[in-house]
Design a protein around this motif. Structure first.
Motif, PDB file in Angstrom:
ATOM      1  N   PRO A 199      11.692  25.170 -45.978  1.00 25.44           N
ATOM      2  CA  PRO A 199      12.698  26.080 -46.479  1.00 25.44           C
ATOM      3  C   PRO A 199      12.466  26.440 -47.935  1.00 25.44           C
ATOM      4  O   PRO A 199      12.125  25.582 -48.746  1.00 25.44           O
ATOM      5  N   VAL A 200      12.587  27.719 -48.271  1.00 23.24           N
ATOM      6  CA  VAL A 200      12.433  28.186 -49.637  1.00 23.24           C
ATOM      7  C   VAL A 200      13.771  28.739 -50.088  1.00 23.24           C
ATOM      8  O   VAL A 200      14.214  29.773 -49.596  1.00 23.24           O
ATOM      9  N   CYS A 201      14.431  28.065 -51.010  1.00 23.62           N
ATOM     10  CA  CYS A 201      15.739  28.470 -51.470  1.00 23.62           C
ATOM     11  C   CYS A 201      15.756  28.452 -52.990  1.00 23.62           C
ATOM     12  O   CYS A 201      15.067  27.646 -53.619  1.00 23.62           O
ATOM     13  N   SER A 202      16.514  29.336 -53.571  1.00 23.85           N
ATOM     14  CA  SER A 202      16.711  29.378 -55.017  1.00 23.85           C
ATOM     15  C   SER A 202      18.193  29.567 -55.265  1.00 23.85           C
ATOM     16  O   SER A 202      18.685  30.695 -55.311  1.00 23.85           O
ATOM     17  N   ASN A 203      18.897  28.477 -55.390  1.00 22.58           N
ATOM     18  CA  ASN A 203      20.334  28.509 -55.566  1.00 22.58           C
ATOM     19  C   ASN A 203      20.672  28.138 -56.997  1.00 22.58           C
ATOM     20  O   ASN A 203      20.332  27.051 -57.463  1.00 22.58           O
ATOM     21  N   LEU A 204      21.319  29.032 -57.697  1.00 22.98           N
ATOM     22  CA  LEU A 204      21.696  28.797 -59.075  1.00 22.98           C
ATOM     23  C   LEU A 204      22.744  27.696 -59.139  1.00 22.98           C
ATOM     24  O   LEU A 204      23.811  27.806 -58.539  1.00 22.98           O
ATOM     25  N   VAL A 205      22.456  26.630 -59.866  1.00 18.83           N
ATOM     26  CA  VAL A 205      23.397  25.524 -60.000  1.00 18.83           C
ATOM     27  C   VAL A 205      23.954  25.414 -61.408  1.00 18.83           C
ATOM     28  O   VAL A 205      25.044  24.862 -61.597  1.00 18.83           O
ATOM     29  N   SER A 206      23.249  25.922 -62.404  1.00 19.18           N
ATOM     30  CA  SER A 206      23.772  25.871 -63.770  1.00 19.18           C
ATOM     31  C   SER A 206      23.010  26.837 -64.660  1.00 19.18           C
ATOM     32  O   SER A 206      21.869  27.215 -64.364  1.00 19.18           O
ATOM     33  N   THR A 207      23.653  27.223 -65.754  1.00 17.77           N
ATOM     34  CA  THR A 207      23.032  28.032 -66.792  1.00 17.77           C
ATOM     35  C   THR A 207      23.235  27.328 -68.124  1.00 17.77           C
ATOM     36  O   THR A 207      24.330  26.830 -68.406  1.00 17.77           O
ATOM     37  N   VAL A 208      22.195  27.287 -68.927  1.00 16.49           N
ATOM     38  CA  VAL A 208      22.227  26.616 -70.226  1.00 16.49           C
ATOM     39  C   VAL A 208      21.926  27.649 -71.294  1.00 16.49           C
ATOM     40  O   VAL A 208      20.915  28.365 -71.202  1.00 16.49           O
ATOM     41  N   SER A 209      22.775  27.731 -72.292  1.00 17.19           N
ATOM     42  CA  SER A 209      22.586  28.700 -73.372  1.00 17.19           C
ATOM     43  C   SER A 209      22.698  28.010 -74.715  1.00 17.19           C
ATOM     44  O   SER A 209      23.565  27.150 -74.920  1.00 17.19           O
ATOM     45  N   TYR A 210      21.809  28.386 -75.625  1.00 17.09           N
ATOM     46  CA  TYR A 210      21.806  27.889 -77.001  1.00 17.09           C
ATOM     47  C   TYR A 210      22.280  29.012 -77.919  1.00 17.09           C
ATOM     48  O   TYR A 210      21.808  30.154 -77.809  1.00 17.09           O
ATOM     49  N   ASP A 238      18.243  25.232 -57.621  1.00 19.88           N
ATOM     50  CA  ASP A 238      18.077  24.103 -56.712  1.00 19.88           C
ATOM     51  C   ASP A 238      17.464  24.606 -55.417  1.00 19.88           C
ATOM     52  O   ASP A 238      17.802  25.689 -54.928  1.00 19.88           O
ATOM     53  N   SER A 239      16.568  23.809 -54.847  1.00 20.81           N
ATOM     54  CA  SER A 239      15.965  24.177 -53.567  1.00 20.81           C
ATOM     55  C   SER A 239      16.906  23.951 -52.400  1.00 20.81           C
ATOM     56  O   SER A 239      16.649  24.423 -51.298  1.00 20.81           O
ATOM     57  N   GLN A 240      17.999  23.220 -52.641  1.00 21.59           N
ATOM     58  CA  GLN A 240      18.933  22.893 -51.566  1.00 21.59           C
ATOM     59  C   GLN A 240      20.019  23.945 -51.468  1.00 21.59           C
ATOM     60  O   GLN A 240      20.610  24.330 -52.483  1.00 21.59           O
ATOM     61  N   PRO A 241      20.305  24.459 -50.282  1.00 22.26           N
ATOM     62  CA  PRO A 241      21.376  25.454 -50.136  1.00 22.26           C
ATOM     63  C   PRO A 241      22.702  24.920 -50.624  1.00 22.26           C
ATOM     64  O   PRO A 241      23.016  23.735 -50.464  1.00 22.26           O
ATOM     65  N   GLY A 250      14.327  36.109 -55.445  1.00 18.13           N
ATOM     66  CA  GLY A 250      13.142  35.252 -55.354  1.00 18.13           C
ATOM     67  C   GLY A 250      11.977  36.001 -54.726  1.00 18.13           C
ATOM     68  O   GLY A 250      12.125  36.732 -53.754  1.00 18.13           O
ATOM     69  N   ARG A 251      10.808  35.824 -55.307  1.00 16.99           N
ATOM     70  CA  ARG A 251       9.601  36.470 -54.798  1.00 16.99           C
ATOM     71  C   ARG A 251       8.510  35.425 -54.710  1.00 16.99           C
ATOM     72  O   ARG A 251       8.342  34.622 -55.608  1.00 16.99           O
ATOM     73  N   PHE A 252       7.755  35.445 -53.658  1.00 19.76           N
ATOM     74  CA  PHE A 252       6.704  34.458 -53.492  1.00 19.76           C
ATOM     75  C   PHE A 252       5.622  35.012 -52.600  1.00 19.76           C
ATOM     76  O   PHE A 252       5.813  35.978 -51.868  1.00 19.76           O
TER      77      PHE A 252
END
Length: 412
Positions: free
Chosen positions: A230-241, A201-204, A218-220
């Motif tokens: 603002p550049v944010c990379s906040n992990l909100v969920s992980t999905v696994s199959y 998510d881009s939101q903190p 994060g690299r840009f």
């Protein structure tokens, strides 16, 4: 002035006819004030005039806005509610008090509504349109596509293929997928096999109940990112199959770990984190380190590995885990079946329903454990339905559904 006259004039503002403020007897065009310009932080020489609408008595203004909000219940008519919040500061403050969150009213009004949980008692019904030529996916509010009505675009995503995985950029606009834009919402990335996904998510998430512990990867490119965005990379969920080790035919098995939602949110009396505003623009420009200046603009999608996913800190709250509802085998049809309540009409390996996977030790009722939180299914060649409810938001539900569009030969 009657309510209909006020609503009519507000609609005229949308078309560029209305005038909010007058300076020196010269009217300003409404559309020229609605563009997303960033102005310097300086003190104006002359006081800004709010216009005739800002001088309404508070009681009258409250009654007008409440009637408009109650009468315009669906899009595109609900755009009038957004226009009311854009008139002036006093209108905007009252509008924030009257317009409720999707969890409370079941309506999506402002962009922040896409980050807020849906209602508990019934789902918000949407559909996804896939464009194979451009590898884009558009999320609309509504039951099915309609030719006579303009459907409300909520989110859009573009699929990006790389040698080490697949990624999706999620935006508020269907023609702007730049991470330097204020339309940028988040991103999704997968591993090489397409079996594990990370949703950012881009939101903190400083106010989230579950705080993961991880180092930023994060690299840009400094030329691609605006110093005021603002550049944010906040992990909100992980999905696994789950891998199909025996290569037997059957439905996909998926698990979603919602790092930003605690499991207490679905317990009796629990509440999911609900953001109230989008991130504010940073006042200080960003200066990247020399080691990041030569990186590719899209390398942030694939930097790091999924084996380095963040772990919960000691003493942190347990996150909510979702699992796909197990289908039953239909002997006559010779296929796996689920009850989608008429919302899915085409058999597909992508169809699924997600429910909460909870331990008996938690205070979660059996009815809550069986409640479908997210369902996704196919109704046409490139049309899919998406129905989500509490505690997921539209952004989180859309990101989870995007994972099903990636090829998964090892899971089928």
């Amino acid at each position: 002035m009657s309510l209909k006259s006020i609503v009519r004039e507000l609609k005229g503002m949308r078309n560029g006819i209305g005038s909010i403020s007058k300076r020196g007897g010269e009217s300003k065009h409404w559309l020229s004030r609605s563009k997303s310009h960033v102005a310097p932080d300086v003190t104006p020489v002359e006081p800004i005039q709010q216009g005739q609408w800002a001088s309404l008595p508070p009681e009258l203004l409250l009654d007008i806005i409440r009637r408009v909000e109650e009468s315009e219940t669906s899009w595109p008519a609900r755009a009038v509610v957004v226009f009311c919040g854009s008139v002036c500061k006093s209108w905007r403050s009252i509008m924030k008090e009257i317009v409720k969150t999707p969890q409370q009213c079941g309506r999506i009004t402002f962009p922040i509504s896409l980050k807020q949980p849906g209602p508990r008692d019934y789902p918000i019904q949407c559909f996804i349109r896939r464009n194979r030529e451009t590898s884009t996916f558009e999320l609309y509010l509504g039951l099915v596509p309609s030719e006579h009505e303009s459907n409300k675009l909520l989110l859009a995503a573009r699929k990006i293929r790389r040698a080490i995985g697949t990624g999706f950029i999620i935006s508020l606009a269907a023609d702007d997928f730049s991470r330097a834009s204020n339309k940028y919402v988040g991103k999704l990335r997968s591993n090489f096999w397409g079996t594990k996904f990370s949703v950012y998510d881009s939101q903190p998430s400083h106010d989230a109940a579950v705080q993961p512990k991880h180092r930023p990867s994060g690299r840009f490119n400094s030329k691609q990112v605006s110093p005021r965005v603002p550049v944010c990379s906040n992990l909100v969920s992980t999905v696994s199959y789950e891998l199909n080790a025996l290569w037997t035919r059957g439905p996909r098995r998926v698990h979603c770990t919602m790092n930003s939602i605690p499991i207490s949110a679905i317990e009796e009396g629990g509440n999911a984190p609900t953001p109230t505003a989008l991130p504010q623009i940073f006042g200080e420009p960003f200066t990247p380190s020399p080691s990041l200046k030569e990186k590719s603009p899209m390398s942030d999608l694939y930097s790091g590995s999924l084996s380095e996913l963040p772990e919960l800190t000691e003493g942190s709250i347990e996150p909510l885990v979702l699992k796909n509802k197990s289908p039953r085998w239909h002997e006559q049809l010779q296929c796996w079946c689920l009850n989608f309540m008429g919302r899915v009409t085409v058999a597909s390996v992508k169809n699924f329903q997600l429910v909460a996977a909870v331990d008996p030790s938690h205070n979660v009722s059996p009815a809550e454990q069986e409640r479908v939180i997210l369902q996704f299914g196919k109704i046409g060649k490139d049309i899919f339905t998406m129905d989500y409810s509490y505690p997921l938001s539209a952004f989180q539900a859309f990101a989870i559904c995007l994972t099903s569009f990636d090829t998964k030969p090892a899971c089928e």
